[in-house]
Write a protein that holds these residues in place. Structure first.
Motif, PDB file in Angstrom:
ATOM      1  N   VAL A 194       0.844  -1.204   0.000  1.00  0.00           N
ATOM      2  CA  VAL A 194       0.000   0.000   0.000  1.00  0.00           C
ATOM      3  C   VAL A 194       0.882   1.258   0.000  1.00  0.00           C
ATOM      4  O   VAL A 194       0.661   2.187  -0.795  1.00  0.00           O
ATOM      5  N   GLU A 195       1.904   1.276   0.856  1.00  0.00           N
ATOM      6  CA  GLU A 195       2.786   2.455   0.902  1.00  0.00           C
ATOM      7  C   GLU A 195       3.522   2.636  -0.433  1.00  0.00           C
ATOM      8  O   GLU A 195       3.655   3.749  -0.933  1.00  0.00           O
ATOM      9  N   ALA A 196       4.009   1.530  -0.989  1.00  0.00           N
ATOM     10  CA  ALA A 196       4.732   1.607  -2.264  1.00  0.00           C
ATOM     11  C   ALA A 196       3.821   2.174  -3.352  1.00  0.00           C
ATOM     12  O   ALA A 196       4.249   2.987  -4.184  1.00  0.00           O
ATOM     13  N   SER A 197       2.546   1.778  -3.306  1.00  0.00           N
ATOM     14  CA  SER A 197       1.615   2.190  -4.371  1.00  0.00           C
ATOM     15  C   SER A 197       1.404   3.706  -4.404  1.00  0.00           C
ATOM     16  O   SER A 197       0.965   4.255  -5.400  1.00  0.00           O
ATOM     17  N   THR A 248     -19.681  -8.557   3.695  1.00  0.00           N
ATOM     18  CA  THR A 248     -19.160  -7.190   3.567  1.00  0.00           C
ATOM     19  C   THR A 248     -18.107  -7.131   2.452  1.00  0.00           C
ATOM     20  O   THR A 248     -18.294  -6.479   1.439  1.00  0.00           O
ATOM     21  N   THR A 249     -17.012  -7.894   2.627  1.00  0.00           N
ATOM     22  CA  THR A 249     -15.933  -7.867   1.622  1.00  0.00           C
ATOM     23  C   THR A 249     -16.336  -8.641   0.370  1.00  0.00           C
ATOM     24  O   THR A 249     -16.083  -8.206  -0.752  1.00  0.00           O
ATOM     25  N   GLY A 250     -16.920  -9.803   0.572  1.00  0.00           N
ATOM     26  CA  GLY A 250     -17.299 -10.650  -0.574  1.00  0.00           C
ATOM     27  C   GLY A 250     -16.099 -11.408  -1.122  1.00  0.00           C
ATOM     28  O   GLY A 250     -15.067 -11.538  -0.453  1.00  0.00           O
ATOM     29  N   SER A 251     -16.243 -11.864  -2.359  1.00  0.00           N
ATOM     30  CA  SER A 251     -15.222 -12.729  -2.953  1.00  0.00           C
ATOM     31  C   SER A 251     -13.967 -11.927  -3.304  1.00  0.00           C
ATOM     32  O   SER A 251     -14.033 -10.869  -3.943  1.00  0.00           O
ATOM     33  N   LEU A 252     -12.798 -12.461  -2.922  1.00  0.00           N
ATOM     34  CA  LEU A 252     -11.552 -11.717  -3.158  1.00  0.00           C
ATOM     35  C   LEU A 252     -11.163 -11.696  -4.626  1.00  0.00           C
ATOM     36  O   LEU A 252     -10.465 -10.789  -5.076  1.00  0.00           O
ATOM     37  N   SER A 253     -11.618 -12.697  -5.376  1.00  0.00           N
ATOM     38  CA  SER A 253     -11.273 -12.699  -6.807  1.00  0.00           C
ATOM     39  C   SER A 253     -11.930 -11.511  -7.513  1.00  0.00           C
ATOM     40  O   SER A 253     -11.445 -11.052  -8.552  1.00  0.00           O
ATOM     41  N   ARG A 254     -12.993 -10.963  -6.930  1.00  0.00           N
ATOM     42  CA  ARG A 254     -13.632  -9.776  -7.516  1.00  0.00           C
ATOM     43  C   ARG A 254     -12.681  -8.560  -7.467  1.00  0.00           C
ATOM     44  O   ARG A 254     -12.862  -7.597  -8.186  1.00  0.00           O
ATOM     45  N   TYR A 255     -11.692  -8.607  -6.559  1.00  0.00           N
ATOM     46  CA  TYR A 255     -10.715  -7.512  -6.466  1.00  0.00           C
ATOM     47  C   TYR A 255      -9.449  -7.842  -7.267  1.00  0.00           C
ATOM     48  O   TYR A 255      -8.491  -7.085  -7.250  1.00  0.00           O
ATOM     49  N   GLY A 256      -9.439  -9.047  -7.849  1.00  0.00           N
ATOM     50  CA  GLY A 256      -8.240  -9.467  -8.584  1.00  0.00           C
ATOM     51  C   GLY A 256      -7.252 -10.232  -7.726  1.00  0.00           C
ATOM     52  O   GLY A 256      -6.138 -10.546  -8.163  1.00  0.00           O
ATOM     53  N   LEU A 257      -7.648 -10.523  -6.479  1.00  0.00           N
ATOM     54  CA  LEU A 257      -6.750 -11.259  -5.580  1.00  0.00           C
ATOM     55  C   LEU A 257      -7.044 -12.757  -5.660  1.00  0.00           C
ATOM     56  O   LEU A 257      -8.172 -13.158  -5.988  1.00  0.00           O
ATOM     57  N   CYS A 278      -6.794  -0.229  -2.940  1.00  0.00           N
ATOM     58  CA  CYS A 278      -5.699  -0.135  -3.936  1.00  0.00           C
ATOM     59  C   CYS A 278      -5.979  -1.081  -5.113  1.00  0.00           C
ATOM     60  O   CYS A 278      -5.711  -0.731  -6.275  1.00  0.00           O
ATOM     61  N   MET A 279      -6.498  -2.255  -4.805  1.00  0.00           N
ATOM     62  CA  MET A 279      -6.797  -3.206  -5.888  1.00  0.00           C
ATOM     63  C   MET A 279      -7.867  -2.626  -6.811  1.00  0.00           C
ATOM     64  O   MET A 279      -7.769  -2.710  -8.040  1.00  0.00           O
ATOM     65  N   THR A 280      -8.874  -2.002  -6.188  1.00  0.00           N
ATOM     66  CA  THR A 280      -9.961  -1.474  -7.020  1.00  0.00           C
ATOM     67  C   THR A 280      -9.512  -0.240  -7.810  1.00  0.00           C
ATOM     68  O   THR A 280     -10.087   0.078  -8.844  1.00  0.00           O
ATOM     69  N   HIS A 281      -8.486   0.451  -7.302  1.00  0.00           N
ATOM     70  CA  HIS A 281      -7.961   1.612  -8.046  1.00  0.00           C
ATOM     71  C   HIS A 281      -6.932   1.195  -9.093  1.00  0.00           C
ATOM     72  O   HIS A 281      -6.446   2.032  -9.855  1.00  0.00           O
ATOM     73  N   GLY A 282      -6.522  -0.069  -9.035  1.00  0.00           N
ATOM     74  CA  GLY A 282      -5.522  -0.550  -9.994  1.00  0.00           C
ATOM     75  C   GLY A 282      -4.115  -0.097  -9.663  1.00  0.00           C
ATOM     76  O   GLY A 282      -3.216  -0.163 -10.508  1.00  0.00           O
ATOM     77  N   THR A 283      -3.881   0.387  -8.431  1.00  0.00           N
ATOM     78  CA  THR A 283      -2.522   0.834  -8.080  1.00  0.00           C
ATOM     79  C   THR A 283      -1.656  -0.334  -7.600  1.00  0.00           C
ATOM     80  O   THR A 283      -0.445  -0.174  -7.417  1.00  0.00           O
ATOM     81  N   ILE A 284      -2.286  -1.472  -7.370  1.00  0.00           N
ATOM     82  CA  ILE A 284      -1.540  -2.702  -7.058  1.00  0.00           C
ATOM     83  C   ILE A 284      -2.104  -3.804  -7.952  1.00  0.00           C
ATOM     84  O   ILE A 284      -3.324  -3.912  -8.120  1.00  0.00           O
TER      85      ILE A 284
END
Ligand code: FAD
Ligand code: NAP
Length: 454
Positions: A194-197, A248-257, A278-284
């Motif tokens: 997260v910090e690197a992003s 709340t979070t749901g499936s992690l594959s929806r975030y690309g994880l 960060c995943m949803t913003h595409g910064t990671i």
């Protein structure tokens, strides 16, 4: 009161000071040896001992109310998840408040701890001097000796960029405009990715397995204060957690994880409010495990290749006791079986404090462990017979290894509330045993041993 055994404590981090305070209050004579010039261990950013993993922007991930010692609350002005400077200040204030700083020998590293004929301990200090004690309490921490990938990835020796372990990460300054690969799915990997992003050109989060991501907050309060009693069977508590996180979070594959290959509670919790955003913003960008390093690039297990300037291995830590002869005590694969994570069944005057990985904070557990050892050294608690301890340890270990993903990070897992509850029950049983034995001291002070030998 009879003469009590003398005790050496190794380390004045949050575990060592909790135990020292328990000994201090019980009148057990002790000296606490601390390599650094201050208390707080890991929580002292830039600690002189070179052992702290704290980075500039480190905040706790176990909430304030679950981390504080039972009789010394953190200031109410603190936020729910304070910064490391506030945590270090809290530990320092704790020692001041309970008045045992003069029992800590600062800038004194224990080089060697050897058990003497007859049972006492001989400590060799870094100035070459030798001191003797009746009992030894080890609180040297277990998050300071970096575990690098072993064996190293093919081509690691030819990689042209920087390879570092999360232990030496300070801040994201050197990552500005760079391509960064972060390996791991624990809390170090989350924070550092997260910090690197925030400054890097590209950040790739590589992992050999997916994990559940637990938010710090839920319904306006810290998730770890949900209040799921240890009296509710674990299977039901787990189901409740799965329902909450699932809805709340749901499936992690929806975030690309990657999807986890295990259920919630079967891995040390990865807690992050920011990684999903960060995943949803595409910064990671998520990647599978690293397969090899080649010149200025990193190849992943799916065959994809990226240019990389920095690889940060957030691959955890080794449990190390450099002061013991490894043939006497060591933790290969991070595994050191102990009775309730404190007592060595073969060595009745050796104790480990804070050598556990709770789902929750370590400090209140270290505090309870210190009190337990204090009661034992005063003869107010007696251990069960060795055979019974070993049976108990086997049962605990079977249960833990069955529940957790096989990994060196899962060799000493406990559930915070369950551990405290079971410890209080064991202390009550042991008090009864001690009463039956007339409250005799289990660790005889040196004078008594000498008298008996004469
Ligand atoms: C980045 C990071 C974040 C973390 N966040 C949390 C969190 O939010 N909540 C939580 O509960 N846990 C967290 N942890 C776990 C961490 O281990 C505990 O918070 C805590 O630091 C454990 O305290 P300790 O006293 O056992 O060990 P340490 O803090 O490591 O202290 C050990 C002390 O022993 C001293 N010492 C070691 N060897 C010797 C020797 N031979 N002679 C003399 N002195 C010696 C050291 O100088 C040090 O002061 C985190 C860990 C890391 C790495
Ligand atoms: N903000 C905070 O409060 C904070 C921040 C950082 C750390 N911490 C704490 O510090 C402790 C250490 O955390 P950590 O994240 O540094 O270590 P960790 O929890 O041990 O996680 C190590 C990660 O690296 C992976 N890994 C290990 N070896 C690997 C290899 N050879 N190849 C690929 N992957 C590998 C592990 O995967 P497997 O699961 O497959 O083994 C795991 O995902 C924990 O208690 C954590 O909670 C807290």
């Amino acid at each position: 009161m009879p003469t009590l055994p003398t005790v050496a404590v190794i380390g004045a981090g949050s575990s060592g000071i909790a135990a020292a305070k328990a000994l201090h209050e019980r009148g057990v004579p002790f000296t606490c040896f601390e390599a650094s010039d201050c208390v707080g261990g890991n929580w002292v950013f830039g600690n002189k001992n070179g052992m702290s993993a704290a980075y500039r922007q480190l905040f706790i991930n176990t909430s304030r109310d679950r981390m504080e010692y039972s009789d010394y609350p953190m200031p109410k002005s603190y936020p729910d998840f304070p910064h490391h400077t506030q945590i270090a200040a809290y530990f320092d204030a704790y020692v001041e408040h309970f008045g045992f700083r003069d029992r800590i020998r600062f800038e004194t590293k224990v080089q060697r701890a050897a058990r003497m004929q007859g049972g006492g301990w001989e400590l060799t200090l870094d100035d070459g001097s030798v001191e003797r004690f009746d009992a030894l309490l080890v609180a040297n921490g277990h998050h300071w000796d970096p575990r690098w990938p072993e064996p190293a990835f093919p081509g690691a020796d030819t990689f042209e960029g920087v390879q570092m372990h999360s232990h030496s990460y300070v801040d994201n300054e050197d990552m500005r405009g760079k391509n960064v690969v972060v390996l791991g799915m624990g809390n170090s990997a989350m924070d550092i990715a997260v910090e690197a992003s925030q400054v890097a050109s590209n950040v790739y989060l590589a992992a050999r397995r997916g994990v559940h991501i637990i938010p710090k907050y839920l319904w306006g309060r810290p998730l770890d204060q949900l209040g799921l009693s240890p009296r509710i069977p674990w299977a039901i508590r787990r189901k409740i957690l799965e329902l909450i996180i699932g809805s709340t979070t749901g499936s992690l594959s929806r975030y690309g994880l990657p999807e986890p290959d295990h259920r919630i509670g079967s891995a040390h919790p990865t807690i992050s409010d920011e990684i999903l955003s960060c995943m949803t913003h595409g910064t990671i960008t998520a990647k599978p495990n690293i397969a090899s390093l080649e010149g200025s690039s990193v190849r992943f297990a799916d065959g994809s290749v990226v240019e990389a300037d920095v690889v940060v291995y957030c691959t955890g830590y080794k449990v190390s006791f450099p002061f013991f002869d490894p043939s006497f005590i060591s933790a290969p694969g991070n595994d050191l079986p102990l009775f309730r994570r404190v007592f060595h069944p073969r060595v009745p005057n050796l104790f480990f404090i804070g050598l556990l990985q709770p789902l929750g904070a370590i400090m209140p557990l270290a505090e309870a462990q210190g009190e337990w050892v204090g009661e034992y050294l005063r003869g107010r608690y007696a251990l069960p017979p060795e055979r019974e301890m070993r049976r108990d340890m086997d049962r605990e270990r079977r249960r833990m290894f069955k529940r957790y993903v096989a990994s060196p990070r899962h060799t000493m897992q406990v559930d915070y509330d369950d551990y405290l509850l079971e410890l209080s029950r064991e202390r009550a049983r042991g008090h009864e045993r001690a009463r039956e034995r007339g409250f005799t001291l289990p660790v005889a002070p040196r004078e008594t041993r000498a008298r008996e030998a004469a």
